[in-house]
Design a protein around this motif. Structure first.
Motif, short mmCIF file in Angstrom:
data_model
loop_
_atom_site.label_atom_id
_atom_site.label_comp_id
_atom_site.label_asym_id
_atom_site.label_seq_id
_atom_site.Cartn_x
_atom_site.Cartn_y
_atom_site.Cartn_z
N TRP A 67 0.83 -1.19 0.00
CA TRP A 67 0.00 0.00 0.00
C TRP A 67 0.88 1.26 0.00
CZ3 TRP A 67 -0.80 4.37 2.81
CH2 TRP A 67 -1.94 5.10 2.49
N VAL A 68 1.94 1.25 0.80
CA VAL A 68 2.85 2.40 0.85
C VAL A 68 3.50 2.62 -0.51
CG1 VAL A 68 5.01 3.27 1.85
CG2 VAL A 68 3.29 2.25 3.32
N ARG A 69 3.97 1.54 -1.13
CA ARG A 69 4.57 1.67 -2.47
C ARG A 69 3.58 2.28 -3.46
NH1 ARG A 69 6.44 -3.49 -1.52
NH2 ARG A 69 4.88 -4.37 -2.89
N ASN A 70 2.37 1.75 -3.48
CA ASN A 70 1.37 2.25 -4.42
C ASN A 70 1.01 3.70 -4.12
OD1 ASN A 70 1.33 -0.19 -5.73
ND2 ASN A 70 -0.48 -0.94 -4.67
N TYR A 71 0.90 4.05 -2.86
CA TYR A 71 0.55 5.43 -2.49
C TYR A 71 1.66 6.39 -2.92
CZ TYR A 71 -1.20 9.38 0.14
OH TYR A 71 -1.68 10.62 0.48
N VAL A 72 2.90 6.04 -2.62
CA VAL A 72 4.03 6.90 -2.98
C VAL A 72 4.15 7.01 -4.50
CG1 VAL A 72 6.55 7.06 -2.94
CG2 VAL A 72 5.30 6.58 -0.84
N ALA A 134 -5.04 4.76 10.07
CA ALA A 134 -6.48 4.73 9.84
C ALA A 134 -6.90 3.46 9.09
CB ALA A 134 -6.91 5.97 9.04
N ARG A 135 -5.99 2.90 8.31
CA ARG A 135 -6.32 1.78 7.43
C ARG A 135 -5.98 0.42 8.04
NH1 ARG A 135 -7.12 0.65 2.27
NH2 ARG A 135 -7.39 2.79 1.63
N PHE A 136 -4.87 0.31 8.76
CA PHE A 136 -4.38 -0.96 9.30
C PHE A 136 -4.30 -0.89 10.82
CE2 PHE A 136 -2.50 -0.63 5.05
CZ PHE A 136 -2.89 -1.83 4.49
N ARG A 137 -4.30 -2.07 11.44
CA ARG A 137 -4.10 -2.13 12.89
C ARG A 137 -2.64 -1.78 13.21
NH1 ARG A 137 -5.97 -7.42 12.44
NH2 ARG A 137 -4.03 -8.05 13.44
N GLU A 138 -2.42 -1.31 14.41
CA GLU A 138 -1.07 -0.88 14.81
C GLU A 138 -0.06 -2.02 14.75
OE1 GLU A 138 1.47 2.08 15.58
OE2 GLU A 138 -0.68 2.42 15.53
N ASP A 139 -0.48 -3.24 15.11
CA ASP A 139 0.45 -4.37 15.10
C ASP A 139 0.74 -4.89 13.69
OD1 ASP A 139 -2.23 -5.27 15.01
OD2 ASP A 139 -1.64 -7.28 15.66
N GLU A 140 -0.05 -4.49 12.69
CA GLU A 140 0.20 -4.89 11.30
C GLU A 140 1.23 -4.01 10.62
OE1 GLU A 140 -3.83 -4.55 9.82
OE2 GLU A 140 -3.88 -6.71 9.51
N ILE A 141 1.45 -2.81 11.14
CA ILE A 141 2.34 -1.85 10.49
C ILE A 141 3.78 -2.15 10.92
CG2 ILE A 141 2.90 0.59 10.24
CD1 ILE A 141 -0.02 1.19 10.96
N PRO A 142 4.65 -2.50 9.95
CA PRO A 142 6.05 -2.77 10.30
C PRO A 142 6.75 -1.50 10.78
CG PRO A 142 5.57 -3.54 8.06
CD PRO A 142 4.39 -2.75 8.53
N ARG A 143 7.79 -1.70 11.57
CA ARG A 143 8.58 -0.56 12.02
C ARG A 143 9.25 0.11 10.83
NH1 ARG A 143 12.73 -2.13 16.23
NH2 ARG A 143 12.90 0.11 16.38
N PHE A 144 9.48 1.40 10.95
CA PHE A 144 10.19 2.19 9.94
C PHE A 144 9.47 2.26 8.60
CE2 PHE A 144 13.53 0.42 12.74
CZ PHE A 144 13.87 1.60 13.37
N THR A 145 8.15 2.14 8.62
CA THR A 145 7.40 2.26 7.37
C THR A 145 7.46 3.69 6.84
OG1 THR A 145 5.97 0.46 8.05
CG2 THR A 145 5.16 1.84 6.29
N GLY A 146 7.52 4.68 7.72
CA GLY A 146 7.68 6.07 7.29
C GLY A 146 9.01 6.27 6.60
N VAL A 147 10.06 5.63 7.11
CA VAL A 147 11.38 5.72 6.48
C VAL A 147 11.36 5.02 5.12
CG1 VAL A 147 13.81 5.04 6.72
CG2 VAL A 147 12.54 5.85 8.70
N ALA A 149 8.76 4.86 3.09
CA ALA A 149 8.11 5.79 2.17
C ALA A 149 9.06 6.93 1.82
CB ALA A 149 6.83 6.35 2.80
N PHE A 150 9.77 7.45 2.81
CA PHE A 150 10.71 8.54 2.60
C PHE A 150 11.80 8.14 1.60
CE2 PHE A 150 14.51 10.93 3.62
CZ PHE A 150 14.06 12.22 3.80
N SER A 151 12.38 6.96 1.78
CA SER A 151 13.46 6.53 0.89
C SER A 151 12.94 6.26 -0.53
CB SER A 151 14.16 5.30 1.44
OG SER A 151 13.28 4.21 1.47
N ARG A 152 11.73 5.77 -0.64
CA ARG A 152 11.16 5.53 -1.97
C ARG A 152 10.88 6.84 -2.69
NH1 ARG A 152 9.61 0.96 -4.61
NH2 ARG A 152 7.97 1.20 -6.14
N LEU A 153 10.51 7.87 -1.94
CA LEU A 153 10.24 9.18 -2.53
C LEU A 153 11.49 9.77 -3.19
CD1 LEU A 153 7.95 11.00 0.00
CD2 LEU A 153 7.54 10.75 -2.43
#
Length: 173
Positions: A67-72, A134-147, A149-153
């Protein structure tokens, strides 16, 4: 609750554990390991092109990362143009002794482009984190997902791996 079978005799258990530490034909074993490694690498490279989740590296696996890849990839980002601009500024620095004004302007332009790219990338990674919560549960989100997205940008679109699966401007749910 039993295990449903008798305990093996010591001789049988030890025989099962007896394996040679070094294969008898080391060259053949090395060839076989190389073949297996090359097949896994080829599967992974194909998955990077097609987006096949089964063979992606662990860093890119899962519905959240997809989802992060597609969004970015669906967003326009000035950050993806920073790398080519930085290369241009480096080329301008080669001519700094002949044209110092041009080199200074190139460096100023690079710093401005970096600042704009950094602000945009930080902002979009914060938006991605908010939408993920808002979309996924907190335990489903891997650590450093913001990083992630940042690196893909900051990567130019044609150099991104896994390859973008959505068009720029496409609506992501």
């Amino acid at each position: 609750m039993g295990k449903g079978r008798p305990t093996p005799k010591r001789k049988v258990a030890e025989a099962r554990n007896q394996r040679p530490l070094v294969p008898t034909d080391r060259k053949a074993a090395k060839r076989e390991m190389r073949r297996i490694r090359n097949e896994a690498y080829a599967r992974q490279q194909e998955a990077m092109r097609t987006g096949d989740e089964r063979y992606l590296p662990v860093r890119d696996k899962g519905p959240v990362r997809r989802w992060v890849r597609n969004y970015v990839d669906s967003k326009f980002s000035p950050s993806e143009y920073f790398l080519p601009l930085a290369m241009l500024a480096i080329i301008l620095l080669f001519f700094a002794s002949a044209f110092p004004e041009v080199a200074v302007l190139g460096m100023i332009g690079m710093y401005v482009a970096f600042a704009i790219s950094l602000i945009f990338a930080i902002g979009l990674s914060l938006v991605v984190k908010r939408k993920l919560r808002a979309r996924f549960r907190e335990d489903e989100i891997p650590r450093f997902t913001g990083v992630y997205a940042f690196s893909r940008l900051f990567q130019p679109r044609f150099l991104r791996a896994p390859k973008p699966q959505v068009k720029r401007g496409e609506k992501i749910d």
